[in-house]
Design an enzyme around this catalytic site. Sequence first.
Site, PDB file in Angstrom:
ATOM      1  N   ALA A 189      53.305 -58.737 -87.856  1.00 40.97           N
ATOM      2  CA  ALA A 189      53.214 -57.294 -87.660  1.00 40.97           C
ATOM      3  C   ALA A 189      52.073 -57.015 -86.685  1.00 40.97           C
ATOM      4  CB  ALA A 189      52.941 -56.598 -88.992  1.00 40.97           C
ATOM      5  N   LYS A 190      52.337 -56.170 -85.707  1.00 45.48           N
ATOM      6  CA  LYS A 190      51.275 -55.785 -84.778  1.00 45.48           C
ATOM      7  C   LYS A 190      50.588 -54.560 -85.374  1.00 45.48           C
ATOM      8  CE  LYS A 190      50.574 -54.945 -79.808  1.00 45.48           C
ATOM      9  NZ  LYS A 190      49.525 -55.928 -79.542  1.00 45.48           N
ATOM     10  N   ALA A 191      49.726 -54.824 -86.344  1.00 45.20           N
ATOM     11  CA  ALA A 191      49.076 -53.758 -87.108  1.00 45.20           C
ATOM     12  C   ALA A 191      47.676 -53.496 -86.571  1.00 45.20           C
ATOM     13  CB  ALA A 191      48.994 -54.162 -88.576  1.00 45.20           C
TER      14      ALA A 191
END
Length: 306
Positions: free
Chosen positions: A158-160
Amino acid sequence: MGFDEKSRLWKNGKFIDWKDATIHVASHVLHYGSSVFEGIRCYQTNRGSAIFRLKEHVKRLLDSAKIYRMPVSFSEEELREVCREVVRVNNYKEAYIRPLVYRGYHSLGVNPLECPVEVVIMAWHWGAYLGKEALEKGVDVRVSSWHRLAPNTMPALAKAGANYMGSQLIKMEALADGYVEGIGLTASGYVSEGSGENLFVIENTKIYTPPLSASILPGITRDSVIQIAKDLSFEVIEQDIPREKLYIADEVFFTGTAAEVSPIRSVDRIQIGEGKRGPVTTAIQKQLFGILSGETEDKRGWLDYI
Ligand code: PPE
């Protein structure tokens, strides 16, 4: 970095002025880092402006949101069209597009589920990520004392926003010591990636890159470079890379939307190869930049003309 404060951006279904895009300080995202985002580039090609691999970026955004149980009330196709529109309404020829999904204002406390999921898409001009000369001359980097997220701590796929607290530690440590960038190792000590880039290592014309299990972001530039390298008849091997492989490699380079393909000329003050951009890096750059300018055939349909 070139914000254009006269530009317009899109929030939850409509375009608003840059200066009006504010949020309340009690918003969930500010307290707990509850956001996912993307970084996408639009290039000026010889057939007009085109967004690179828009479909894959919007898909990754929705994947990131799904991992964090954030319902997004816009479809993939709607979000793709807004990415094109944010370039058009601002009359940009080239741009860096930043979609952002976050938990907004409702209540505080770790539980985010009551907080509204807000969606924003903005764009600005962003030049060379690692400095003006990076693409040609290469950069000096260090291996960070900070490691990347372990697979059972926070999801690397996830590109959080919150992942970038770790990235900030890596980046600031590198800058404080006079390097341009830092490389994070995995929890078990293998090479993972830079604070905002994936990493490739070349040895005897074979190309190595860490696998997804090395806590990397599944980079879209990484995927593009793997496909380009195979087209150019290089062998590409995804496997764990020990730290010291970096030192004895013939070439090392970073990939990313912002960093594009940036050669690394030294790691921990040890010169890599000839200490300048090597032939494999040059060949891959040439092919990728050819596609991005429209000069090389885009046989996979990576360019989405706005
Ligand atoms: N790893 C990390 C940690 C990362 O942030 C990026 C992109 C990549 C790999 C490469 O992914 P891709 O862009 O899909 O090839 N980093 C974005 C944000 C950088 C920033 O400073 O903000 C980018 O390059 O847009």
